[in-house]
Every structure is written in C-alpha cells, then in structure tokens.
Design a protein around this motif. Structure first.
Motif, PDB file in Angstrom:
ATOM      1  N   ALA A  31       2.772 -56.082  -5.646  1.00  0.00           N
ATOM      2  CA  ALA A  31       1.254 -55.711  -5.379  1.00  0.00           C
ATOM      3  C   ALA A  31       0.951 -56.704  -6.761  1.00  0.00           C
ATOM      4  O   ALA A  31       1.597 -56.058  -8.136  1.00  0.00           O
ATOM      5  CB  ALA A  31       0.559 -54.086  -5.228  1.00  0.00           C
ATOM      6  N   PRO A  32       0.137 -56.951  -6.836  1.00  0.00           N
ATOM      7  CA  PRO A  32      -0.131 -57.889  -8.198  1.00  0.00           C
ATOM      8  C   PRO A  32      -0.535 -56.525  -9.318  1.00  0.00           C
ATOM      9  O   PRO A  32      -0.866 -55.724  -8.675  1.00  0.00           O
ATOM     10  CB  PRO A  32      -1.232 -58.839  -8.353  1.00  0.00           C
ATOM     11  N   PRO A  33      -0.169 -56.703 -10.750  1.00  0.00           N
ATOM     12  CA  PRO A  33      -0.596 -55.254 -11.138  1.00  0.00           C
ATOM     13  C   PRO A  33      -2.241 -55.158 -11.054  1.00  0.00           C
ATOM     14  O   PRO A  33      -2.766 -56.470 -10.581  1.00  0.00           O
ATOM     15  CB  PRO A  33      -0.299 -55.883 -13.187  1.00  0.00           C
ATOM     16  N   LEU A  34      -2.361 -53.673 -11.829  1.00  0.00           N
ATOM     17  CA  LEU A  34      -3.476 -53.675 -11.573  1.00  0.00           C
ATOM     18  C   LEU A  34      -5.154 -54.191 -12.417  1.00  0.00           C
ATOM     19  O   LEU A  34      -5.776 -54.764 -12.180  1.00  0.00           O
ATOM     20  CB  LEU A  34      -3.778 -52.424 -11.687  1.00  0.00           C
ATOM     21  N   THR A  35      -3.859 -54.594 -13.530  1.00  0.00           N
ATOM     22  CA  THR A  35      -5.367 -55.493 -14.502  1.00  0.00           C
ATOM     23  C   THR A  35      -5.743 -56.772 -13.906  1.00  0.00           C
ATOM     24  O   THR A  35      -7.512 -57.253 -13.907  1.00  0.00           O
ATOM     25  CB  THR A  35      -4.843 -55.063 -15.748  1.00  0.00           C
ATOM     26  N   LEU A  36      -4.344 -57.072 -13.672  1.00  0.00           N
ATOM     27  CA  LEU A  36      -5.421 -58.427 -12.803  1.00  0.00           C
ATOM     28  C   LEU A  36      -5.700 -58.475 -11.787  1.00  0.00           C
ATOM     29  O   LEU A  36      -7.284 -59.200 -11.360  1.00  0.00           O
ATOM     30  CB  LEU A  36      -3.940 -58.809 -12.388  1.00  0.00           C
ATOM     31  N   ARG A  37      -6.391 -57.115 -10.897  1.00  0.00           N
ATOM     32  CA  ARG A  37      -6.925 -57.005  -9.842  1.00  0.00           C
ATOM     33  C   ARG A  37      -8.080 -57.099 -10.350  1.00  0.00           C
ATOM     34  O   ARG A  37      -8.954 -56.918  -9.972  1.00  0.00           O
ATOM     35  CB  ARG A  37      -6.410 -55.999  -9.482  1.00  0.00           C
ATOM     36  N   LEU A  38      -8.442 -55.827 -11.627  1.00  0.00           N
ATOM     37  CA  LEU A  38      -9.357 -55.527 -11.675  1.00  0.00           C
ATOM     38  C   LEU A  38      -9.996 -57.057 -12.209  1.00  0.00           C
ATOM     39  O   LEU A  38     -11.619 -56.632 -12.175  1.00  0.00           O
ATOM     40  CB  LEU A  38      -9.064 -54.441 -12.955  1.00  0.00           C
ATOM     41  N   ARG A  39      -9.501 -57.430 -13.508  1.00  0.00           N
ATOM     42  CA  ARG A  39     -10.033 -58.578 -13.862  1.00  0.00           C
ATOM     43  C   ARG A  39     -10.977 -59.359 -12.371  1.00  0.00           C
ATOM     44  O   ARG A  39     -12.104 -60.098 -12.985  1.00  0.00           O
ATOM     45  CB  ARG A  39      -9.206 -59.456 -14.907  1.00  0.00           C
ATOM     46  N   GLN A  40      -9.871 -59.701 -11.305  1.00  0.00           N
ATOM     47  CA  GLN A  40      -9.968 -60.933 -10.678  1.00  0.00           C
ATOM     48  C   GLN A  40     -11.419 -60.480  -9.360  1.00  0.00           C
ATOM     49  O   GLN A  40     -12.247 -60.929  -9.210  1.00  0.00           O
ATOM     50  CB  GLN A  40      -9.659 -60.751  -9.820  1.00  0.00           C
ATOM     51  N   GLU A  41     -11.495 -58.139  -9.299  1.00  0.00           N
ATOM     52  CA  GLU A  41     -12.147 -57.555  -8.300  1.00  0.00           C
ATOM     53  C   GLU A  41     -13.306 -57.455  -8.916  1.00  0.00           C
ATOM     54  O   GLU A  41     -14.670 -56.993  -8.288  1.00  0.00           O
ATOM     55  CB  GLU A  41     -11.700 -56.865  -7.784  1.00  0.00           C
TER      56      GLU A  41
END
Length: 211
Positions: A16-26
């Motif tokens: 799974a991608p890092p949460l901070t990457l998901r936060l930035r994208q989503e």
C-alpha cells in the motif's frame, strides 16, 4: 521451457502507498479549491489591501480558535511524538496579529467563530492536523509577500503566517513520519484519516469564503 518452480512462484500483493502520499493525492481537489478561494487568492495579490488582510486574519481566527481547542481535547489520545504543545499555537498568533492590526480585545472577543469542531476519534484529529500542519508550508513565501506589499512582519500582524518559525520543516517531517508509521502499524484507519482531512479542507474553505 519455464520451470514448474518459476511458473508457480507466489504472487505477493502490492504494498500500500504511504498514507501521506494518499492524503496528498486524495485531497488534491480540495487543496486546489482552497487555493482558488477568492479570499485566499487575494492574499498573494500585488495590490492586496490592508483592509482585505485584516478581514482574512479575523476570519482565520474564527476558524482556528475552535479547531485548536477541539484538538487539545484529544491530546491524551494522540502519540506524544506529535508534540501538540509545539503545534497548536495558531490561535494565539492570530490573536496577537489582530491586536497588532488594530483590533481591541473586545473586538477580538466579538469576532464570529465557526461552529465548534467535534473531534471524537484519533482519525478525525489526524485528518484535521494534516490540514493544519500542511498550511504552514507556504508561510515563508506569504510572509515575504506581506512584507513587500503591506510592510507587515511577524511582530506587526503576520505572526500566524509562519507559526512554527524555524521548526516548520522539522515539525512537518515528524508529522508525516508519524502518519506513515502509524498507518503501517495499523494504529488507526487510514481511510478515516483521509475522510477527516477532506472534511477539514472543506470546512476551512467554506468558512473563509463566507460572509
């Protein structure tokens, strides 16, 4: 011919991608919407007026004061490494800025505030903190613009723009690390953190855009 061993090699699930990457994208759409918010967009305008800036600072005070109060109430449930006592300084800085900008204590107390924040879970707190902490990253650029256009520095009405001062980069890095490591260790629900961050972005945008 491919060997049987190679043909039957197990297929491992993708990490799974890092949460901070998901936060930035989503949250990108909401971040872009805030940047397009008329009041925030005027902050970097070459013809920004003092009256416009005073109104924005007053509006931000009405948002961050109840938000930080709600986050303080969750401090006992959040990782000590987040050092909330070093992060939750925006409302004090905004109050000092309003005073420097000519607001009397009674004027500040009478300013409108948004509805109290309801933060009941670690995920809701982390999502709100993501928006709060992320907003510090462009502070240096804004500070230089305010100095150039209005002659306002940290002691004259712009203390909230760079609330963490020289600690900005360190505190942001530590926060990102806590998010990613906590999500990887299943200490909280990453999807709920993202939902909370989206809610926090939306609420900030609507409040600043309001009357």
């Amino acid at each position: 011919m491919m060997s049987m061993a190679l043909a039957e090699a197990p297929v491992f699930p993708a990490l799974a991608p890092p949460l901070t990457l998901r936060l930035r994208q989503e949250t990108r759409d909401l971040h872009d919407r805030i940047e397009a918010n008329a009041r925030f967009a005027r902050l970097m305008a070459p013809d920004l007026t003092l009256a416009e800036y005073r109104r924005l600072v007053a509006r931000l005070h009405g948002h961050y004061a109840p938000l930080e109060a709600a986050l303080e109430g969750m401090a006992h449930r959040l990782p000590a490494c987040l050092a909330l006592h070093r992060r939750l300084n925006r409302r004090a800085a905004l109050a000092a800025d309003l005073s420097a900008l000519g607001f009397a204590p009674d004027d500040i107390a009478a300013l409108p505030r948004c509805e109290a924040f309801v933060i009941r879970s670690v995920e809701q707190a982390l999502g709100a903190l993501y928006v709060l902490e992320g907003s510090t990253l462009g502070g240096q650029l804004i500070a230089r613009h305010l100095q150039a256009t209005l002659g306002i520095g940290p002691a004259a009405g712009a203390a909230h723009v760079v609330p963490h001062g020289a600690e900005t980069g360190t505190l942001w890095r530590d926060f990102r690390l806590a998010l990613d490591e906590g999500a990887e260790a299943a200490q909280f629900d990453p999807d709920a953190v993202i939902a909370a961050a989206r809610h926090a972005f939306d609420r900030l945008d609507r409040w600043v855009a309001g009357a």
